[in-house]
Design an enzyme around this catalytic site. Structure first.
Site, PDB file in Angstrom:
ATOM      1  N   GLY A 170       4.328 -10.839   4.585  1.00 18.97           N
ATOM      2  CA  GLY A 170       3.270 -10.599   3.593  1.00 18.97           C
ATOM      3  C   GLY A 170       3.536  -9.313   2.848  1.00 18.97           C
ATOM      4  CG  ASN A 268      -9.805  -4.946   6.243  1.00 20.08           C
ATOM      5  OD1 ASN A 268      -9.615  -4.186   7.192  1.00 20.08           O
ATOM      6  ND2 ASN A 268      -9.897  -4.513   4.995  1.00 20.08           N
ATOM      7  CB  SER A 294      -8.168   2.636   7.395  1.00 22.91           C
ATOM      8  OG  SER A 294      -8.836   3.247   6.316  1.00 22.91           O
ATOM      9  N   GLY A 295      -6.287   3.147   4.860  1.00 28.37           N
ATOM     10  CA  GLY A 295      -5.657   4.208   4.083  1.00 28.37           C
ATOM     11  C   GLY A 295      -5.222   3.732   2.712  1.00 28.37           C
ATOM     12  CE  LYS A 349      -9.704  -0.535   7.821  1.00 28.11           C
ATOM     13  NZ  LYS A 349      -9.938  -1.433   6.806  1.00 28.11           N
ATOM     14  CG  HIS A 352     -12.744   2.762   8.601  1.00 30.27           C
ATOM     15  ND1 HIS A 352     -12.534   2.222   7.345  1.00 30.27           N
ATOM     16  CD2 HIS A 352     -12.226   4.013   8.550  1.00 30.27           C
ATOM     17  CE1 HIS A 352     -11.905   3.100   6.583  1.00 30.27           C
ATOM     18  NE2 HIS A 352     -11.705   4.198   7.289  1.00 30.27           N
ATOM     19  CG  ASN A 353     -13.393  -1.442   5.924  1.00 31.44           C
ATOM     20  OD1 ASN A 353     -12.733  -0.490   6.327  1.00 31.44           O
ATOM     21  ND2 ASN A 353     -12.853  -2.452   5.295  1.00 31.44           N
ATOM     22  CD  GLU A 356     -13.812   1.854   2.749  1.00 26.27           C
ATOM     23  OE1 GLU A 356     -12.905   2.137   3.550  1.00 26.27           O
ATOM     24  OE2 GLU A 356     -13.770   0.850   2.013  1.00 26.27           O
ATOM     25  NE  ARG A 452     -19.663  -1.893  -2.025  1.00 29.65           N
ATOM     26  CZ  ARG A 452     -18.435  -1.767  -1.559  1.00 29.65           C
ATOM     27  NH1 ARG A 452     -17.604  -2.800  -1.567  1.00 29.65           N
ATOM     28  NH2 ARG A 452     -18.002  -0.629  -1.077  1.00 29.65           N
ATOM     29  CG  HIS A 607     -44.095 -13.920  20.151  1.00 25.67           C
ATOM     30  ND1 HIS A 607     -43.139 -14.827  20.550  1.00 25.67           N
ATOM     31  CD2 HIS A 607     -44.487 -14.303  18.916  1.00 25.67           C
ATOM     32  CE1 HIS A 607     -42.943 -15.712  19.574  1.00 25.67           C
ATOM     33  NE2 HIS A 607     -43.763 -15.415  18.570  1.00 25.67           N
TER      34      HIS A 607
HETATM   35  C1  6PG Z   1      -9.213   0.882   3.999  1.00 23.56           C
HETATM   36  C2  6PG Z   1     -10.066   0.103   3.048  1.00 23.56           C
HETATM   37  C3  6PG Z   1      -9.493  -1.258   2.872  1.00 23.56           C
HETATM   38  C4  6PG Z   1     -10.011  -2.030   1.673  1.00 23.56           C
HETATM   39  C5  6PG Z   1     -11.349  -2.659   1.923  1.00 23.56           C
HETATM   40  C6  6PG Z   1     -12.408  -2.378   0.945  1.00 23.56           C
HETATM   41  O1  6PG Z   1      -9.728   1.250   5.042  1.00 23.56           O
HETATM   42  O2  6PG Z   1      -8.035   1.109   3.693  1.00 23.56           O
HETATM   43  O3  6PG Z   1     -11.357  -0.016   3.540  1.00 23.56           O
HETATM   44  O4  6PG Z   1      -9.654  -1.932   4.084  1.00 23.56           O
HETATM   45  O5  6PG Z   1      -9.957  -1.307   0.526  1.00 23.56           O
HETATM   46  O6  6PG Z   1     -11.074  -4.035   1.885  1.00 23.56           O
HETATM   47  O7  6PG Z   1     -13.436  -3.302   1.146  1.00 23.56           O
HETATM   48  P1  6PG Z   1     -14.186  -4.028  -0.034  1.00 23.56           P
HETATM   49  O8  6PG Z   1     -13.146  -4.667  -0.895  1.00 23.56           O
HETATM   50  O9  6PG Z   1     -15.095  -5.005   0.633  1.00 23.56           O
HETATM   51  O10 6PG Z   1     -14.908  -2.927  -0.756  1.00 23.56           O
END
Ligand code: 6PG
Length: 625
Positions: A170, A268, A294-295, A349, A352-353, A356, A452, A607
């Site tokens: 890939g 992901n 990530s990065g 991960k 993490h997102n 983010e 979003r 309940h």
């Molecule tokens: C990272 C980013 C990476 C990507 C995500 C963004 O850690 O390098 O998070 O994983 O840019 O897919 O997520 P969205 O496209 O849902 O905003």
């Protein structure tokens, strides 16, 4: 990179001969593990008594130290019986370079015959039975039948040596960058990218031609030769889009894989998909690792944060590679660590997102308050954020934000040319679902995700705006208050993310080390920040972030309330900042109106409820009418 070869097999299998030839060929030192036995061990064996685990412990530790020492020198060939998997674990623990196993295999008759012909050796032939009984042949390594001549065996080993050490499938943006990173660390690579006529043709070969780091790599657009080009156990890293493509790739690879091979998914992927794939491949004796990376493009190239989860044995064999390509923390340690079994790596991960998402939304709201509420232009906003980035709020996302604000296309600010529509690919909503399944609050992630979604309703928003006629008024706050609100909202966001991981760890039995997660997030990843560095030291044991930082929370809460109240009444939507305030107010309230919710539940659905200050947790029910 130096390599440590272990030539293993029972006594009499010909380890020394093969190890000697290999050492001469590779021009690296040879060590015979027999020379490292204590006099007691040698005496015991000479007396015909087999060694037990306890006897071997010190010997294995010594050999492990030798392997580590030689990793920092030219490497080594070590001839060692390495009978059990537990011994091999000791031998290779903390060895920072690639370890290759050459496994010599043969039957009792042949070996016994050779042993009885041996002179000057302390190991009597009678011990062979016990050695063969103890032997646990590993599924990995180059397996050699010792029935053939040493020259034949060497040919086999060399054939394997001519193969690539690591395969990557890939070559999209991330895959290509990661391949270059691997190539730059001296790995012998095989690269695969599918052939799609008119769209993706000769991608692997073109990448190899394009990038210096990939010059020694082999390129493929067919699965079979790609797999055959890899030495065993094969290490194949998938950098393909999450979802069905991962399953397609696994199905395509499977017929050509052998037991002990390792397939890694660096996309992901949803952690439950990873658990499913892990289980499915287990029955084929294929290891599967779900690896969060990530990065972004730059991180993948120069050093990402890496979150591997799955079989620890498989992780151990790729650990040196991951450590080499990962970003380094401020102490120089790799931003990669074993996260936990099954889907733990992809779960971490995903969170993490999730964090983010909220970090980005908080920044977007700060930008909007500065622009709409305080009347700053792009340059002024950039300058303020650049100043913030010199303080404890410093982060990668803050840094890119002020850079974005300053960027121009011709005479226009690029940001002003971009449509206010934000997309998402899944990890944000998965984080939210995972939090809900665990019964955890993630209101910053949810508001950030929903912001979003609302952004995508551009046509409706346009219509609604024409009749709502909201006039944004100046926001009566100071820049310092906004800074404090920003810091507190971020702390609450991180608190929620880490508590989701803590609960998942308990629920799923992952034994996550949250401080270690924070450590590998201090560099390489998108949410790296000064705050993350302090989380590394505060999130030890049971302690959560809001309790650890209670003083800062107390000091900054008033500022957050002021910013939220004034921005809202001025007509500026700030869902993430509001969510942060709501959360901290509820979290810090001894009493909440949840008694009414519970009474309502009991009213219409029997309940039941619990009574105030009831230490026994008894359930009550009232006939309300
Ligand atoms: C990272 C980013 C990476 C990507 C995500 C963004 O850690 O390098 O998070 O994983 O840019 O897919 O997520 P969205 O496209 O849902 O905003």
């Amino acid at each position: 990179m130096a390599v440590i070869y272990f030539v293993m097999g029972v006594s009499g299998s010909g380890k020394t001969t093969i190890a000697q030839r290999l050492s001469e060929l590779k021009n690296i030192p040879l060590f015979d593990a027999d020379d490292f036995h204590s006099t007691e061990n040698k005496a015991k064996m000479s007396a015909g008594q087999p060694l037990n685990d306890e006897d071997r412990k010190g010997w294995l530790d010594t050999l492990n130290k030798l392997a580590i020492k030689q990793s920092h020198a030219d490497g080594a060939v070590i001839a060692c019986s390495a009978l059990k998997e537990s011994y091999r674990k000791i031998l290779t623990q903390r060895v920072p370079v690639d370890v290759r196993w050459i496994v010599l295999m043969g039957g009792f008759e042949l070996i016994h015959q050779r042993m009885t012909a041996r002179v000057d050796h302390f190991m009597p032939a009678g011990l062979l039975t016990s050695q063969l009984e103890s032997m646990e042949y590993p599924p990995y390594g180059i397996h050699i039948d010792i029935g053939q001549s040493p020259a034949g065996m060497m040919d086999l080993i060399l054939h394997n040596e001519s193969l690539s050490e690591f395969g990557l499938a890939g070559l999209g943006v991330m895959g290509k960058s990661l391949a270059r990173n691997l190539g730059a660390h001296g790995l012998k690579l095989s690269l695969f990218n599918q052939h799609v006529a008119g769209k993706e043709e000769n991608v692997a070969l073109n990448s190899i031609a394009q990038f210096e780091e990939l010059r020694s790599a082999k390129g493929f657009d067919l699965i079979e030769p790609f797999v055959q080009s890899l030495s065993k156990p094969r290490k194949i890293f998938l950098m393909v889009p999450a979802g069905k493509v991962v399953d397609h790739m696994i199905t395509a690879l499977l017929p050509y894989l052998s037991p002990g091979d390792i397939v890694m998914d660096g996309g992901n992927s949803h952690f439950k998909d990873t658990e499913r794939r892990h289980e499915a491949l287990k029955s084929n004796h294929i290891h599967f690792l779900g690896i969060g990376v990530s990065g972004g493009e730059q991180g993948a190239l120069t050093g990402p944060a890496i979150m591997p989860g799955g079989d620890e044995v498989a992780y151990d064999s790729i650990k040196p590679i991951l450590n080499a390509i990962a970003a380094k923390d401020h102490q120089g340690l790799p931003c990669s660590t074993y996260i936990g079994p099954g889907g733990a790596g992809h779960f971490v991960k995903m969170i993490h997102n999730g964090i983010e998402y909220a970090e980005m939304q908080i920044l977007a709201e700060v930008y909007w308050i500065l622009k709409k509420g305080l009347g700053f232009d792009n340059e002024q906003i950039a300058l303020s954020l650049e100043e913030w980035n010199k303080k404890s709020a410093a982060s990668y996302l803050l840094e890119i934000t002020y850079k974005i604000l300053r960027h121009k296309t011709g005479i226009d600010y690029t940001l002003d040319l971009i449509a206010d529509l934000s997309g998402s690919k899944g990890t944000g909503s998965w984080s939210l679902t995972a939090a809900a399944e665990l019964g955890m609050s993630a209101n910053l992630i949810s508001e950030s995700l929903f912001a979003r979604f609302v952004s995508s309703l551009k046509t409706e928003r346009k219509q609604a705006a024409s009749f709502a006629e909201i006039e944004i008024k100046p926001v009566a706050i100071t820049l310092d208050q906004l800074y404090e609100a920003f810091e507190l909202a971020r702390l609450i966001n991180h608190h929620q993310g880490f508590e989701i991981m803590r609960t998942a760890s308990e629920q799923y039995g992952w034994n996550l080390n949250l401080s270690e997660v924070a450590r590998i997030w201090t560099n390489g990843c998108i949410i790296r920040s000064v705050l993350m560095q302090s989380i590394q030291t505060t999130i030890i044991g049971e302690q959560n972030l809001l309790v650890a930082q209670k003083q800062a929370v107390g000091e900054q809460r008033a500022a957050l309330a002021q910013v939220v109240a004034n921005s809202l009444s001025s007509g500026i939507p700030i869902p993430a900042l509001s969510a942060a305030l709501n959360f901290i107010l509820a979290y810090s309230s001894e009493n909440l109106p949840a008694n009414l919710i519970q009474a309502q539940r009991d009213f219409f659905g029997a309940h039941t409820y619990r009574k105030q200050d009831d230490p026994y947790g008894i359930s009550y029910h009232t006939e309300w009418e």
